[in-house]
Motif scaffolding. Sequence first.
Motif: not given
Length: 337
Positions: A106, A224, A100, A183, A290, A222
Amino acid sequence: MKVKFAPLNIPLAQRLQTAAVLHWVLSWLLLGKSPVSIGIMVMLVLYNYWFLYLPYLAWFCYDWRTPEQGGRRCNWIQSWTVWRYFKDYFPIHLVKTQDLDPGHNYIFGFHPHGILVAGGFVNFCTNYSDFKKLFPGFTSYFHVAKLWFCFPLVREYLMSNGPVSVTKESVSHVLSKEGGGNISVIVLGGAKEALEAHPGRFTLCILQRKGFVKIALTHGASLVPVFSFGENDIYKQINNPKGSWLRTLQDTFRNVTGVALPLIYARGIFQYNFGLIPYRKLICTVVGRPIPVRQTLNPTSEQIEELHQTYLDELGKLFNEHKGKYGIPEHETLVFE
């Protein structure tokens, strides 16, 4: 039924692992969504320990929004040796499928919820997983139900391990951090999915969960998909098919309180036939590829639906690509509800 007792010559390391899991179970089942912490405060009031409860209540009110503003983790507590023994009990592993970019933020969609989200807790809330090695330059924020932070004292212990609230404000706070490398880990199935957590079943409550998609679009974060193989296998649950009196009661209680009450059982401390100590089952949390998301400040319903379907497709691919490695028959597929 003959009770199968644990042998006396079990290595010390295994005994410490069992003790670590016992600590975790008691922390989540007894101290969490329960009147224990409130009871402590009531006792302080009854016995007139005002010099203890008044300053804390003032702090409690002042600090109310901290779970939605990144929390307050404590590296010392996240490094407690008890978490290493806890990880090794099952054991629990983290698997990366693709690098990543630490310049981006994310959202990790974690599946399935299981009973107590053991894989999610170990991999994203302790310093004994391979997270920092696999994802250098990243900080994970494990989002849990806001209700957890409404109980005095318990909220302090919970935040020290790293979890933050799962509210829109909390997720937006993480994804708004400049520079990337953040994240948000969200257990998308929530309490409803806990009632589907039976060994060998793969039912995910996600068809109506689209808020995370809208937030991803708004912030350009993004998506995931993450699947934790073995998460549903550490406990057995009394059969509760849809339409049964038990499931109806459980759904009613969940709708009113937001809390799921799965009737679970596994093994005991000194015997293997019954109890609340989870089974020793391998848990492998696999982080998928992702899904790039272009920032859209005011996404339309069509854009949300399209990205949601893309996420479901990627989640299904992740499961199908890796299920054979963890003993899941080829014919098994995910069921989306």
